[in-house]
Write a protein that holds these residues in place. Structure first.
Motif, PDB file in Angstrom:
ATOM      1  N   ALA A 168      36.283 -25.118 -55.801  1.00  0.00           N
ATOM      2  CA  ALA A 168      36.864 -25.567 -54.531  1.00  0.00           C
ATOM      3  C   ALA A 168      36.985 -27.083 -54.500  1.00  0.00           C
ATOM      4  N   SER A 169      38.047 -27.567 -53.873  1.00  0.00           N
ATOM      5  CA  SER A 169      38.258 -29.009 -53.702  1.00  0.00           C
ATOM      6  C   SER A 169      37.671 -29.452 -52.367  1.00  0.00           C
ATOM      7  N   HIS A 170      37.922 -30.679 -51.987  1.00  0.00           N
ATOM      8  CA  HIS A 170      37.328 -31.244 -50.770  1.00  0.00           C
ATOM      9  C   HIS A 170      37.730 -30.483 -49.513  1.00  0.00           C
ATOM     10  N   LEU A 171      38.968 -29.999 -49.460  1.00  0.00           N
ATOM     11  CA  LEU A 171      39.453 -29.322 -48.260  1.00  0.00           C
ATOM     12  C   LEU A 171      39.337 -27.797 -48.339  1.00  0.00           C
ATOM     13  N   PHE A 172      38.780 -27.274 -49.421  1.00  0.00           N
ATOM     14  CA  PHE A 172      38.565 -25.828 -49.568  1.00  0.00           C
ATOM     15  C   PHE A 172      39.866 -25.048 -49.358  1.00  0.00           C
ATOM     16  N   GLU A 173      40.954 -25.541 -49.953  1.00  0.00           N
ATOM     17  CA  GLU A 173      42.260 -24.910 -49.791  1.00  0.00           C
ATOM     18  C   GLU A 173      42.522 -23.797 -50.802  1.00  0.00           C
ATOM     19  N   GLU A 174      41.661 -23.654 -51.790  1.00  0.00           N
ATOM     20  CA  GLU A 174      41.845 -22.643 -52.822  1.00  0.00           C
ATOM     21  C   GLU A 174      41.608 -21.235 -52.235  1.00  0.00           C
ATOM     22  N   PRO A 175      42.259 -20.214 -52.792  1.00  0.00           N
ATOM     23  CA  PRO A 175      42.077 -18.841 -52.297  1.00  0.00           C
ATOM     24  C   PRO A 175      40.603 -18.425 -52.284  1.00  0.00           C
ATOM     25  N   GLY A 176      40.156 -17.980 -51.139  1.00  0.00           N
ATOM     26  CA  GLY A 176      38.788 -17.484 -51.013  1.00  0.00           C
ATOM     27  C   GLY A 176      37.743 -18.542 -50.732  1.00  0.00           C
ATOM     28  N   ALA A 177      38.089 -19.822 -50.893  1.00  0.00           N
ATOM     29  CA  ALA A 177      37.078 -20.885 -50.739  1.00  0.00           C
ATOM     30  C   ALA A 177      36.556 -20.968 -49.307  1.00  0.00           C
ATOM     31  N   LEU A 178      37.465 -20.915 -48.349  1.00  0.00           N
ATOM     32  CA  LEU A 178      37.043 -21.033 -46.954  1.00  0.00           C
ATOM     33  C   LEU A 178      36.233 -19.817 -46.513  1.00  0.00           C
ATOM     34  N   GLU A 179      36.519 -18.667 -47.126  1.00  0.00           N
ATOM     35  CA  GLU A 179      35.732 -17.472 -46.820  1.00  0.00           C
ATOM     36  C   GLU A 179      34.276 -17.669 -47.231  1.00  0.00           C
ATOM     37  N   PHE A 180      34.074 -18.320 -48.378  1.00  0.00           N
ATOM     38  CA  PHE A 180      32.711 -18.639 -48.815  1.00  0.00           C
ATOM     39  C   PHE A 180      32.023 -19.545 -47.796  1.00  0.00           C
ATOM     40  N   VAL A 181      32.745 -20.558 -47.335  1.00  0.00           N
ATOM     41  CA  VAL A 181      32.187 -21.491 -46.355  1.00  0.00           C
ATOM     42  C   VAL A 181      31.738 -20.758 -45.103  1.00  0.00           C
ATOM     43  N   ALA A 182      32.610 -19.905 -44.580  1.00  0.00           N
ATOM     44  CA  ALA A 182      32.301 -19.179 -43.351  1.00  0.00           C
ATOM     45  C   ALA A 182      31.092 -18.261 -43.534  1.00  0.00           C
ATOM     46  N   GLU A 183      31.018 -17.619 -44.688  1.00  0.00           N
ATOM     47  CA  GLU A 183      29.900 -16.702 -44.938  1.00  0.00           C
ATOM     48  C   GLU A 183      28.585 -17.463 -45.075  1.00  0.00           C
ATOM     49  N   PHE A 184      28.616 -18.583 -45.803  1.00  0.00           N
ATOM     50  CA  PHE A 184      27.413 -19.406 -45.927  1.00  0.00           C
ATOM     51  C   PHE A 184      26.948 -19.888 -44.556  1.00  0.00           C
ATOM     52  N   ALA A 185      27.903 -20.345 -43.737  1.00  0.00           N
ATOM     53  CA  ALA A 185      27.561 -20.855 -42.414  1.00  0.00           C
ATOM     54  C   ALA A 185      26.979 -19.750 -41.539  1.00  0.00           C
ATOM     55  N   LYS A 186      27.620 -18.592 -41.543  1.00  0.00           N
ATOM     56  CA  LYS A 186      27.147 -17.483 -40.720  1.00  0.00           C
ATOM     57  C   LYS A 186      25.726 -17.082 -41.113  1.00  0.00           C
ATOM     58  N   ASN A 187      25.479 -16.989 -42.400  1.00  0.00           N
ATOM     59  CA  ASN A 187      24.146 -16.601 -42.867  1.00  0.00           C
ATOM     60  C   ASN A 187      23.094 -17.632 -42.457  1.00  0.00           C
ATOM     61  N   TRP A 188      23.461 -18.918 -42.523  1.00  0.00           N
ATOM     62  CA  TRP A 188      22.513 -19.978 -42.143  1.00  0.00           C
ATOM     63  C   TRP A 188      22.194 -19.891 -40.650  1.00  0.00           C
ATOM     64  N   PHE A 189      23.228 -19.741 -39.842  1.00  0.00           N
ATOM     65  CA  PHE A 189      23.008 -19.636 -38.403  1.00  0.00           C
ATOM     66  C   PHE A 189      22.281 -18.330 -38.052  1.00  0.00           C
ATOM     67  N   ASP A 190      22.577 -17.256 -38.777  1.00  0.00           N
ATOM     68  CA  ASP A 190      21.849 -16.003 -38.557  1.00  0.00           C
ATOM     69  C   ASP A 190      20.355 -16.207 -38.768  1.00  0.00           C
ATOM     70  N   THR A 191      20.029 -16.966 -39.787  1.00  0.00           N
ATOM     71  CA  THR A 191      18.622 -17.176 -40.128  1.00  0.00           C
ATOM     72  C   THR A 191      17.914 -18.078 -39.130  1.00  0.00           C
ATOM     73  N   TYR A 192      18.535 -19.185 -38.760  1.00  0.00           N
ATOM     74  CA  TYR A 192      17.820 -20.194 -37.980  1.00  0.00           C
ATOM     75  C   TYR A 192      18.148 -20.202 -36.490  1.00  0.00           C
ATOM     76  N   LEU A 193      19.366 -19.813 -36.111  1.00  0.00           N
ATOM     77  CA  LEU A 193      19.676 -19.758 -34.683  1.00  0.00           C
ATOM     78  C   LEU A 193      19.217 -18.441 -34.065  1.00  0.00           C
ATOM     79  N   SER A 194      19.427 -17.344 -34.769  1.00  0.00           N
ATOM     80  CA  SER A 194      19.038 -16.046 -34.232  1.00  0.00           C
ATOM     81  C   SER A 194      17.535 -15.962 -34.007  1.00  0.00           C
ATOM     82  N   SER A 195      16.760 -16.572 -34.915  1.00  0.00           N
ATOM     83  CA  SER A 195      15.299 -16.557 -34.749  1.00  0.00           C
ATOM     84  C   SER A 195      14.892 -17.360 -33.518  1.00  0.00           C
ATOM     85  N   THR A 196      15.614 -18.454 -33.256  1.00  0.00           N
ATOM     86  CA  THR A 196      15.340 -19.249 -32.049  1.00  0.00           C
ATOM     87  C   THR A 196      15.657 -18.444 -30.802  1.00  0.00           C
ATOM     88  N   ALA A 197      16.782 -17.714 -30.829  1.00  0.00           N
ATOM     89  CA  ALA A 197      17.169 -16.892 -29.686  1.00  0.00           C
ATOM     90  C   ALA A 197      16.136 -15.812 -29.423  1.00  0.00           C
TER      91      ALA A 197
END
Length: 203
Positions: A168-197
């Motif tokens: 992936a480049s700086h803007l994550f324009e390659e096929p599938g790159a942004l999907e990786f970003v979203a999944e990583f972010a969701k998993n991180w928030f699932d771990t640390y925000l959901s536990s706070t909730a």
């Protein structure tokens, strides 16, 4: 704001961008589907955008951007729908630095931070004050930014991780790159925000 949302993610867009950022809106959509409320906003006023288009100065005014982010966070605390929701930040490019500065300033309010292709080094000496668990996501071909993120990672005293998206480049324009970003972010928030909730609900 999804029905029964238990957390909210505030987006800080990158240099020269806005609340209409296609990449941030995609990630926000994935998070909304997962049950997260999201807030996307312009960090510059219309007049400020005109000035920035000519000078490119305001987009690198991290202190200004962080204060705008902090103001928005306090605004959420005054809204009945969001006042009790744990808050996470998702920052892109220079917005990632603003998110880290803001998270260090209002540490009691921010439960997690995710940076996409960010410049966390622009947060400077503030990095050692960040206590929110922080995920840094960088494209595998964005070699200069990878090094900057590794140095910033070493300065963070909190729970932290660096995820590199292969090819992936700086803007994550390659096929599938942004999907990786979203999944990583969701998993991180699932771990640390959901536990706070959950801990707030138990209290």
């Amino acid at each position: 704001m999804p029905e029964a949302a238990r957390c909210i993610i505030v987006f800080a867009h990158g240099s020269g961008s806005s609340r209409h950022s296609r990449r941030n809106r995609y990630v926000a959509g994935v998070l909304q589907t997962a049950g997260y409320a999201t807030l996307l906003m312009d960090l510059l006023t219309p007049r400020g955008e005109i000035v920035d288009e000519k000078t490119a100065v305001l987009r690198f005014d991290i202190e200004l951007l962080a204060h705008r982010l902090i103001d928005a966070t306090w605004w959420l605390q005054d809204q009945s729908q969001t006042a009790k929701l744990p808050i996470g930040y998702f920052g892109a490019s220079t917005g990632a630095a603003a998110a880290l500065v803001a998270a260090a300033d209002i540490r009691e309010l921010i439960s997690a931070v995710v940076s996409r292709g960010g410049g966390p080094d622009l947060a400077g000496d503030v990095l050692h004050k960040v206590i929110a668990p922080t995920l840094l996501i960088v494209g595998g071909d964005d070699t200069h930014v990878i090094e900057l993120n590794r140095k910033a990672l070493a300065l963070l005293p909190t729970e932290k991780k660096l995820e590199i998206v292969p090819g992936a480049s700086h803007l994550f324009e390659e096929p599938g790159a942004l999907e990786f970003v979203a999944e990583f972010a969701k998993n991180w928030f699932d771990t640390y925000l959901s536990s706070t909730a959950q801990s707030r609900e138990a209290a």
